[in-house]
Motif scaffolding. Structure first.
Motif, PDB file in Angstrom:
ATOM      1  N   GLU A   1     -48.291 -42.572  79.664  1.00  0.00           N
ATOM      2  CA  GLU A   1     -48.329 -41.167  79.220  1.00  0.00           C
ATOM      3  C   GLU A   1     -48.800 -41.067  77.778  1.00  0.00           C
ATOM      4  O   GLU A   1     -49.644 -40.233  77.439  1.00  0.00           O
ATOM      5  CB  GLU A   1     -46.938 -40.538  79.370  1.00  0.00           C
ATOM      6  N   SER A   2     -48.270 -41.921  76.935  1.00  0.00           N
ATOM      7  CA  SER A   2     -48.597 -41.872  75.516  1.00  0.00           C
ATOM      8  C   SER A   2     -50.026 -42.314  75.228  1.00  0.00           C
ATOM      9  O   SER A   2     -50.733 -41.670  74.442  1.00  0.00           O
ATOM     10  CB  SER A   2     -47.611 -42.764  74.744  1.00  0.00           C
ATOM     11  N   GLN A   3     -50.477 -43.383  75.874  1.00  0.00           N
ATOM     12  CA  GLN A   3     -51.741 -44.014  75.509  1.00  0.00           C
ATOM     13  C   GLN A   3     -52.938 -43.592  76.354  1.00  0.00           C
ATOM     14  O   GLN A   3     -54.078 -43.615  75.873  1.00  0.00           O
ATOM     15  CB  GLN A   3     -51.583 -45.545  75.595  1.00  0.00           C
ATOM     16  N   GLN A   4     -52.699 -43.242  77.607  1.00  0.00           N
ATOM     17  CA  GLN A   4     -53.806 -42.916  78.515  1.00  0.00           C
ATOM     18  C   GLN A   4     -53.911 -41.420  78.819  1.00  0.00           C
ATOM     19  O   GLN A   4     -54.980 -40.834  78.701  1.00  0.00           O
ATOM     20  CB  GLN A   4     -53.646 -43.695  79.844  1.00  0.00           C
ATOM     21  N   PHE A   5     -52.787 -40.831  79.211  1.00  0.00           N
ATOM     22  CA  PHE A   5     -52.748 -39.416  79.591  1.00  0.00           C
ATOM     23  C   PHE A   5     -52.737 -38.505  78.364  1.00  0.00           C
ATOM     24  O   PHE A   5     -53.457 -37.494  78.306  1.00  0.00           O
ATOM     25  CB  PHE A   5     -51.490 -39.189  80.433  1.00  0.00           C
ATOM     26  N   GLY A   6     -51.935 -38.860  77.366  1.00  0.00           N
ATOM     27  CA  GLY A   6     -51.724 -37.992  76.225  1.00  0.00           C
ATOM     28  C   GLY A   6     -52.978 -37.638  75.444  1.00  0.00           C
ATOM     29  O   GLY A   6     -53.259 -36.453  75.223  1.00  0.00           O
ATOM     30  N   PRO A   7     -53.782 -38.615  74.995  1.00  0.00           N
ATOM     31  CA  PRO A   7     -54.927 -38.276  74.147  1.00  0.00           C
ATOM     32  C   PRO A   7     -55.909 -37.286  74.764  1.00  0.00           C
ATOM     33  O   PRO A   7     -56.232 -36.278  74.121  1.00  0.00           O
ATOM     34  CB  PRO A   7     -55.557 -39.646  73.868  1.00  0.00           C
TER      35      PRO A   7
END
Length: 215
Positions: free
Chosen positions: A105-111
């Motif tokens: 979520e933080s590294q792939q989806f979030g940005p």
């Protein structure tokens, strides 16, 4: 001293924390921060978060910023209050899966979704012009990520397995905002992603969270 969350109802990151506090059934005070007036850049607030961003959580003597770190703290410290969203007693495979999908979520989806929501939804609200090139770029990036989610969710009810966890919850705010843009088909065109969203967004705690979002 009761728990205080500094932020605004429109803040995506403050909403991420509110959603967890509501899911856990933890009482808290939402302390409004006037972003338009620049209160988040003034010394009293900078004493809480030197980066001048919301949210900030004050839990007694503990002061935290960064919404994902706040949520990890709440889920860990208060794991026996409400559902254990880290699945700490579920065995190493499932607890590891929670950590993996929190990182995804933080590294792939979030940005890409954060940039897309900012361009399409937030910029018009603050009088700025949407950059269509950026929109097209982030739609492509997010689409590739959601293709992975579609495959994952075709085999698992939730991202980390068979139970709702913090990994699912951390996705909810930006997905909610995305579905209020012309790019909602990124979710609605993927049947398993859509079914997952319809499931998690029907939770009473999320409904309580969403009802004060001014969108």
């Amino acid at each position: 001293m009761g728990m205080k969350l500094y932020g605004t109802p429109l803040s995506t990151n403050a909403t991420r924390v509110r959603s967890l506090l509501n899911e856990k059934g933890i009482d808290f005070e939402l302390v409004p921060v006037n972003l338009r007036a620049g209160d988040h850049k003034r010394p009293p607030f900078l004493a809480l978060n030197p980066f001048g961003q919301v949210p900030v959580l004050q839990d007694g003597d503990i002061i935290l910023f960064e919404s994902r770190a706040i949520n990890r703290y709440i889920a860990s410290r208060y794991k026996e209050t409400g559902p254990d969203l880290l699945r700490s007693a579920a065995g190493p495979a499932e607890t590891a899966a929670v950590e993996v999908w929190l990182a995804v979520e933080s590294q792939q989806f979030g940005p890409p979704i954060e940039e897309l929501v900012f361009e399409v939804l937030i910029k018009p609200l603050i009088g700025e012009t949407t950059d269509q090139t950026a929109v097209e770029r982030e739609v492509e990036r997010l689409g590739r990520v959601l293709d992975v989610y579609e495959e994952r969710l075709s085999k698992n009810k939730y991202l980390a397995g068979g139970e709702f966890t913090l990994a699912d919850l951390n996705h909810m705010t930006y997905t909610y905002f995305l579905l209020r843009t012309p790019q909602a088909d990124l979710v609605t065109s993927r049947s398993h992603v859509l079914a997952w969203w319809e499931d998690i967004s029907s939770r009473p705690a999320w409904k309580k969270t969403a009802e004060i979002i001014p969108v």
